[in-house]
Motif scaffolding. Structure first.
Motif, mmCIF file in Angstrom:
data_model
loop_
_atom_site.group_PDB
_atom_site.id
_atom_site.type_symbol
_atom_site.label_atom_id
_atom_site.label_comp_id
_atom_site.label_asym_id
_atom_site.label_seq_id
_atom_site.Cartn_x
_atom_site.Cartn_y
_atom_site.Cartn_z
ATOM 1 N N GLY A 67 0.797 -1.229 0.000
ATOM 2 C CA GLY A 67 0.000 0.000 0.000
ATOM 3 C C GLY A 67 0.823 1.269 0.000
ATOM 4 N N VAL A 68 2.032 1.230 -0.557
ATOM 5 C CA VAL A 68 2.917 2.392 -0.491
ATOM 6 C C VAL A 68 3.493 2.724 -1.864
ATOM 7 C CG1 VAL A 68 4.984 1.041 0.099
ATOM 8 C CG2 VAL A 68 4.839 3.429 0.797
ATOM 9 N N ILE A 69 3.648 4.022 -2.116
ATOM 10 C CA ILE A 69 4.405 4.512 -3.267
ATOM 11 C C ILE A 69 5.661 5.157 -2.697
ATOM 12 C CG2 ILE A 69 4.505 6.147 -5.191
ATOM 13 C CD1 ILE A 69 1.421 5.926 -5.330
ATOM 14 N N SER A 70 6.809 4.774 -3.225
ATOM 15 C CA SER A 70 8.083 5.342 -2.793
ATOM 16 C C SER A 70 8.687 6.162 -3.914
ATOM 17 C CB SER A 70 9.063 4.233 -2.388
ATOM 18 O OG SER A 70 8.576 3.532 -1.268
ATOM 19 N N ALA A 71 9.473 7.169 -3.522
ATOM 20 C CA ALA A 71 10.202 8.014 -4.466
ATOM 21 C C ALA A 71 11.684 7.697 -4.316
ATOM 22 C CB ALA A 71 9.941 9.477 -4.161
ATOM 23 N N TYR A 72 12.326 7.402 -5.442
ATOM 24 C CA TYR A 72 13.745 7.072 -5.462
ATOM 25 C C TYR A 72 14.500 8.154 -6.225
ATOM 26 C CZ TYR A 72 12.409 2.309 -4.187
ATOM 27 O OH TYR A 72 11.891 1.211 -3.550
ATOM 28 N N PRO A 73 15.551 8.720 -5.656
ATOM 29 C CA PRO A 73 16.412 9.575 -6.472
ATOM 30 C C PRO A 73 16.966 8.739 -7.618
ATOM 31 C CG PRO A 73 16.961 9.784 -4.139
ATOM 32 C CD PRO A 73 16.009 8.624 -4.267
ATOM 33 N N LEU A 74 17.010 9.314 -8.806
ATOM 34 C CA LEU A 74 17.463 8.598 -10.003
ATOM 35 C C LEU A 74 18.543 9.416 -10.689
ATOM 36 C CD1 LEU A 74 17.206 6.434 -12.257
ATOM 37 C CD2 LEU A 74 15.271 7.755 -13.143
ATOM 38 N N GLY A 82 18.872 5.984 -5.775
ATOM 39 C CA GLY A 82 19.285 6.315 -4.421
ATOM 40 C C GLY A 82 18.329 5.705 -3.408
ATOM 41 N N ALA A 83 18.503 6.087 -2.163
ATOM 42 C CA ALA A 83 17.674 5.565 -1.072
ATOM 43 C C ALA A 83 16.236 6.055 -1.212
ATOM 44 C CB ALA A 83 18.244 5.987 0.267
ATOM 45 N N PRO A 84 15.262 5.148 -1.057
ATOM 46 C CA PRO A 84 13.861 5.541 -1.227
ATOM 47 C C PRO A 84 13.333 6.346 -0.048
ATOM 48 C CG PRO A 84 13.970 3.281 -0.482
ATOM 49 C CD PRO A 84 15.393 3.732 -0.705
ATOM 50 N N GLN A 85 12.355 7.176 -0.365
ATOM 51 C CA GLN A 85 11.566 7.882 0.635
ATOM 52 C C GLN A 85 10.114 7.552 0.356
ATOM 53 O OE1 GLN A 85 12.650 9.914 3.188
ATOM 54 N NE2 GLN A 85 14.678 9.179 2.611
ATOM 55 N N PRO A 86 9.328 7.209 1.385
ATOM 56 C CA PRO A 86 7.905 6.958 1.123
ATOM 57 C C PRO A 86 7.240 8.246 0.641
ATOM 58 C CG PRO A 86 8.482 6.467 3.420
ATOM 59 C CD PRO A 86 9.688 7.031 2.767
ATOM 60 N N LEU A 87 6.489 8.158 -0.457
ATOM 61 C CA LEU A 87 5.736 9.310 -0.933
ATOM 62 C C LEU A 87 4.382 9.330 -0.248
ATOM 63 C CD1 LEU A 87 5.504 11.706 -2.965
ATOM 64 C CD2 LEU A 87 4.324 10.084 -4.476
ATOM 65 N N ILE A 88 3.690 8.191 -0.287
ATOM 66 C CA ILE A 88 2.368 8.102 0.335
ATOM 67 C C ILE A 88 2.071 6.646 0.680
ATOM 68 C CG2 ILE A 88 1.163 7.896 -1.885
ATOM 69 C CD1 ILE A 88 -1.119 9.596 -0.605
ATOM 70 N N ARG A 89 1.416 6.452 1.802
ATOM 71 C CA ARG A 89 0.927 5.131 2.207
ATOM 72 C C ARG A 89 -0.593 5.231 2.241
ATOM 73 N NH1 ARG A 89 3.120 0.796 4.139
ATOM 74 N NH2 ARG A 89 5.090 1.792 4.639
ATOM 75 N N LEU A 90 -1.255 4.312 1.551
ATOM 76 C CA LEU A 90 -2.715 4.342 1.476
ATOM 77 C C LEU A 90 -3.327 3.581 2.640
ATOM 78 C CD1 LEU A 90 -3.301 3.750 -2.335
ATOM 79 C CD2 LEU A 90 -2.932 5.894 -1.114
ATOM 80 N N ASP A 91 -4.438 4.108 3.150
ATOM 81 C CA ASP A 91 -5.163 3.439 4.225
ATOM 82 C C ASP A 91 -6.062 2.330 3.694
ATOM 83 O OD1 ASP A 91 -4.042 5.081 6.162
ATOM 84 O OD2 ASP A 91 -5.637 6.569 5.981
ATOM 85 N N GLY A 92 -6.478 2.456 2.437
ATOM 86 C CA GLY A 92 -7.349 1.449 1.829
ATOM 87 C C GLY A 92 -7.024 1.300 0.364
ATOM 88 N N GLY A 93 -7.220 0.121 -0.164
ATOM 89 C CA GLY A 93 -6.904 -0.139 -1.554
ATOM 90 C C GLY A 93 -5.406 -0.248 -1.770
ATOM 91 N N SER A 94 -5.023 -0.461 -3.019
ATOM 92 C CA SER A 94 -3.618 -0.636 -3.368
ATOM 93 C C SER A 94 -3.232 0.306 -4.493
ATOM 94 C CB SER A 94 -3.371 -2.070 -3.851
ATOM 95 O OG SER A 94 -3.698 -2.993 -2.855
ATOM 96 N N PRO A 95 -2.120 1.033 -4.357
ATOM 97 C CA PRO A 95 -1.672 1.849 -5.486
ATOM 98 C C PRO A 95 -1.281 0.918 -6.626
ATOM 99 C CG PRO A 95 0.037 1.761 -3.804
ATOM 100 C CD PRO A 95 -1.168 1.055 -3.246
ATOM 101 N N ASP A 96 -1.699 1.267 -7.828
ATOM 102 C CA ASP A 96 -1.451 0.407 -8.984
ATOM 103 C C ASP A 96 -0.719 1.223 -10.039
ATOM 104 O OD1 ASP A 96 -1.563 -1.728 -10.805
ATOM 105 O OD2 ASP A 96 -3.588 -2.276 -10.231
ATOM 106 N N GLY A 97 -1.157 1.172 -11.304
ATOM 107 C CA GLY A 97 -0.468 1.884 -12.371
ATOM 108 C C GLY A 97 -0.438 3.381 -12.131
ATOM 109 N N ALA A 109 -3.820 4.890 -9.964
ATOM 110 C CA ALA A 109 -5.064 4.142 -9.829
ATOM 111 C C ALA A 109 -5.020 3.452 -8.468
ATOM 112 C CB ALA A 109 -5.172 3.107 -10.946
ATOM 113 N N VAL A 110 -6.155 3.398 -7.784
ATOM 114 C CA VAL A 110 -6.213 2.724 -6.481
ATOM 115 C C VAL A 110 -7.106 1.495 -6.623
ATOM 116 C CG1 VAL A 110 -6.681 2.922 -4.018
ATOM 117 C CG2 VAL A 110 -5.869 4.929 -5.293
ATOM 118 N N TRP A 111 -6.452 0.342 -6.782
ATOM 119 C CA TRP A 111 -7.121 -0.950 -6.960
ATOM 120 C C TRP A 111 -7.968 -1.245 -5.716
ATOM 121 C CZ3 TRP A 111 -6.757 -4.632 -10.916
ATOM 122 C CH2 TRP A 111 -7.226 -5.914 -10.610
ATOM 123 N N GLY A 112 -9.226 -1.616 -5.935
ATOM 124 C CA GLY A 112 -10.109 -1.987 -4.841
ATOM 125 C C GLY A 112 -10.798 -0.820 -4.165
#
Length: 190
Positions: A67-74, A82-97, A109-112
């Motif tokens: 349930g998390v999207i991370s941001a990586y320095p590229l 580089g080392a990831p930082q969490p961008l957002i953690r969802l309380d419900g559903g799953s981050p998808d495409g 898109a938030v699956w579910g």
């Protein structure tokens, strides 16, 4: 294999997952222009996205099962993460495409959860698009005017799918996004 995308320098990135969803069994791969395949990241459960900031200096990757999207320095020159930082953690559903618009906001898109989120580069939800389908699966921005939000959805696993499930949805995003890019392979792997 799961979602894939091309970064602004022409490298192709694609995530993987175990078919049975084994935690940590997925990876993120990068195909460089010379055809070299690099394992860029391991330990992901369900790799989705990836998406890139307009300047190509940030890679966003969803681990849908967590349930998390991370941001990586590229590093645009080498493709190193580089080392990831969490961008957002969802309380419900799953981050998808995902995609990133020209203002640097991540759309996922938030699956579910019957919705798409627009998230700032700092992790704040800027906009929520509610949909009649239950499993939005991916997003893109384009169309004739360049500002149409296109959302795919899935019927997979639904005991009682409706006509809304598995359909393609569109609305005005109010913002444009970089066009889809072609991979710049100078040689194709055998």
């Amino acid at each position: 294999m799961n979602d894939g995308a091309v970064d602004p320098t022409g490298r192709f990135w694609a995530g993987s997952m175990a078919y049975d969803g084994t935690p940590g069994a997925g990876s993120l791969y990068r195909v460089d222009p010379d055809g070299t395949v690099v394992t860029a990241l391991t330990g992901v459960t369900v790799a989705n996205g990836p998406a890139f900031s307009p300047d190509g200096r940030r890679l966003y990757l969803a681990d849908s099962a967590r349930g998390v999207i991370s941001a990586y320095p590229l590093d645009p020159r080498t493709g190193a993460l580089g080392a990831p930082q969490p961008l957002i953690r969802l309380d419900g559903g799953s981050p998808d495409g995902m995609t990133v618009d020209d203002e640097g906001f991540v759309w996922t898109a938030v699956w579910g959860e019957s919705r798409v989120l627009r998230v700032s580069p700092y992790g704040e939800v800027d906009r929520v698009v509610h949909l009649p389908c239950r499993q939005p699966s991916s997003v893109a921005i384009g169309g004739e005017d360049g500002t149409r939000l296109l959302v795919t959805s899935a019927r997979y696993g639904l005991a009682d799918p409706t006509p809304a499930d598995g359909a393609l949805w569109t609305c005005d995003a109010g913002v444009s996004a970089p066009p889809a890019r072609a991979a710049l392979l100078t040689r194709y792997p055998a």
